[in-house]
Design a protein around this motif. Structure first.
Motif, PDB file in Angstrom:
ATOM      1  N   SER A  24     -70.396  35.035  50.905  1.00 28.48           N
ATOM      2  CA  SER A  24     -71.709  34.396  51.038  1.00 28.48           C
ATOM      3  C   SER A  24     -72.400  34.333  49.679  1.00 28.48           C
ATOM      4  O   SER A  24     -72.964  33.310  49.301  1.00 28.48           O
ATOM      5  CB  SER A  24     -72.586  35.176  52.024  1.00 28.48           C
ATOM      6  OG  SER A  24     -72.006  35.193  53.292  1.00 28.48           O
ATOM      7  N   TYR A  34     -79.607  37.849  54.564  1.00 28.47           N
ATOM      8  CA  TYR A  34     -80.813  37.100  54.246  1.00 28.47           C
ATOM      9  C   TYR A  34     -81.393  37.477  52.880  1.00 28.47           C
ATOM     10  O   TYR A  34     -82.062  36.667  52.249  1.00 28.47           O
ATOM     11  CB  TYR A  34     -81.837  37.211  55.373  1.00 28.47           C
ATOM     12  CG  TYR A  34     -81.407  36.387  56.569  1.00 28.47           C
ATOM     13  CD1 TYR A  34     -81.232  35.012  56.461  1.00 28.47           C
ATOM     14  CD2 TYR A  34     -81.101  36.982  57.779  1.00 28.47           C
ATOM     15  CE1 TYR A  34     -80.792  34.252  57.526  1.00 28.47           C
ATOM     16  CE2 TYR A  34     -80.670  36.228  58.859  1.00 28.47           C
ATOM     17  CZ  TYR A  34     -80.524  34.865  58.726  1.00 28.47           C
ATOM     18  OH  TYR A  34     -80.088  34.111  59.787  1.00 28.47           O
ATOM     19  N   THR A  45     -72.874  30.689  51.628  1.00 24.42           N
ATOM     20  CA  THR A  45     -73.978  31.036  52.518  1.00 24.42           C
ATOM     21  C   THR A  45     -74.102  30.085  53.697  1.00 24.42           C
ATOM     22  O   THR A  45     -74.285  30.517  54.836  1.00 24.42           O
ATOM     23  CB  THR A  45     -75.303  31.054  51.729  1.00 24.42           C
ATOM     24  OG1 THR A  45     -75.131  31.860  50.574  1.00 24.42           O
ATOM     25  CG2 THR A  45     -76.421  31.614  52.559  1.00 24.42           C
ATOM     26  N   LYS A  82     -77.519  41.501  58.799  1.00 23.21           N
ATOM     27  CA  LYS A  82     -78.425  40.356  58.693  1.00 23.21           C
ATOM     28  C   LYS A  82     -79.419  40.538  57.546  1.00 23.21           C
ATOM     29  O   LYS A  82     -79.714  39.581  56.833  1.00 23.21           O
ATOM     30  CB  LYS A  82     -79.187  40.138  59.996  1.00 23.21           C
ATOM     31  CG  LYS A  82     -78.332  39.529  61.075  1.00 23.21           C
ATOM     32  CD  LYS A  82     -79.105  38.985  62.255  1.00 23.21           C
ATOM     33  CE  LYS A  82     -80.240  39.840  62.711  1.00 23.21           C
ATOM     34  NZ  LYS A  82     -80.896  39.354  63.932  1.00 23.21           N
ATOM     35  N   ASN A  92     -74.188  31.694  63.581  1.00 23.95           N
ATOM     36  CA  ASN A  92     -74.940  31.124  64.685  1.00 23.95           C
ATOM     37  C   ASN A  92     -74.055  30.466  65.735  1.00 23.95           C
ATOM     38  O   ASN A  92     -74.269  30.639  66.930  1.00 23.95           O
ATOM     39  CB  ASN A  92     -75.982  30.135  64.161  1.00 23.95           C
ATOM     40  CG  ASN A  92     -77.094  30.874  63.448  1.00 23.95           C
ATOM     41  OD1 ASN A  92     -77.915  31.513  64.077  1.00 23.95           O
ATOM     42  ND2 ASN A  92     -77.082  30.824  62.133  1.00 23.95           N
ATOM     43  N   THR A 149     -74.724  38.664  64.464  1.00 19.83           N
ATOM     44  CA  THR A 149     -76.136  38.340  64.671  1.00 19.83           C
ATOM     45  C   THR A 149     -76.912  39.504  65.276  1.00 19.83           C
ATOM     46  O   THR A 149     -78.130  39.517  65.215  1.00 19.83           O
ATOM     47  CB  THR A 149     -76.298  37.106  65.582  1.00 19.83           C
ATOM     48  OG1 THR A 149     -75.611  37.342  66.801  1.00 19.83           O
ATOM     49  CG2 THR A 149     -75.748  35.860  64.902  1.00 19.83           C
ATOM     50  N   TRP A 197     -73.631  31.103  57.513  1.00 20.86           N
ATOM     51  CA  TRP A 197     -74.764  30.962  58.437  1.00 20.86           C
ATOM     52  C   TRP A 197     -74.360  30.154  59.669  1.00 20.86           C
ATOM     53  O   TRP A 197     -74.706  30.518  60.796  1.00 20.86           O
ATOM     54  CB  TRP A 197     -75.932  30.308  57.709  1.00 20.86           C
ATOM     55  CG  TRP A 197     -77.134  30.139  58.579  1.00 20.86           C
ATOM     56  CD1 TRP A 197     -78.048  31.089  58.903  1.00 20.86           C
ATOM     57  CD2 TRP A 197     -77.539  28.934  59.232  1.00 20.86           C
ATOM     58  NE1 TRP A 197     -78.997  30.548  59.729  1.00 20.86           N
ATOM     59  CE2 TRP A 197     -78.713  29.226  59.950  1.00 20.86           C
ATOM     60  CE3 TRP A 197     -77.016  27.649  59.282  1.00 20.86           C
ATOM     61  CZ2 TRP A 197     -79.369  28.266  60.703  1.00 20.86           C
ATOM     62  CZ3 TRP A 197     -77.675  26.696  60.035  1.00 20.86           C
ATOM     63  CH2 TRP A 197     -78.843  27.010  60.736  1.00 20.86           C
TER      64      TRP A 197
END
Length: 87
Positions: free
Chosen positions: A42, A71, A47, A67, A55, A61, A51
């Motif tokens: 990532s 982020y 990234t 996470k 999802n 998740t 992502w």
């Protein structure tokens, strides 16, 4: 510019594929991909692919620590983009 685009395409594809592989291994109780490898991919530009995989595949998740690190990488990358394009 075309090399950068090609690089980003490849690294995002790899990120998605590695997340999918890890999800499969998790479901089958197999040997997992270390989180540091997922985060490194990532960090080096995957990234968006990561992502999408998180999802779409519902992978990583529910794990808050992962996470938060993911982020944090997103924030660093966005800050770098702002810094580069402000010049």
């Amino acid at each position: 510019m075309k090399y950068l685009l090609f690089y980003l395409l490849v690294v995002n594809y790899l990120a998605f594929a590695l997340f999918a592989y890890d999800k499969e291994k998790a479901q089958k109780k197999g040997r997992r991909v270390p989180e540091k490898n997922l985060l490194l991919l990532s960090f080096i530009g995957g990234t968006f692919g990561a992502w999408i995989a998180m999802n779409k595949l519902r992978h990583k998740t529910a794990k808050s620590s992962f996470k938060m690190q993911f982020y944090a990488i997103v924030v660093v990358q966005l800050l770098l983009l702002v810094f580069v394009f402000r010049r």
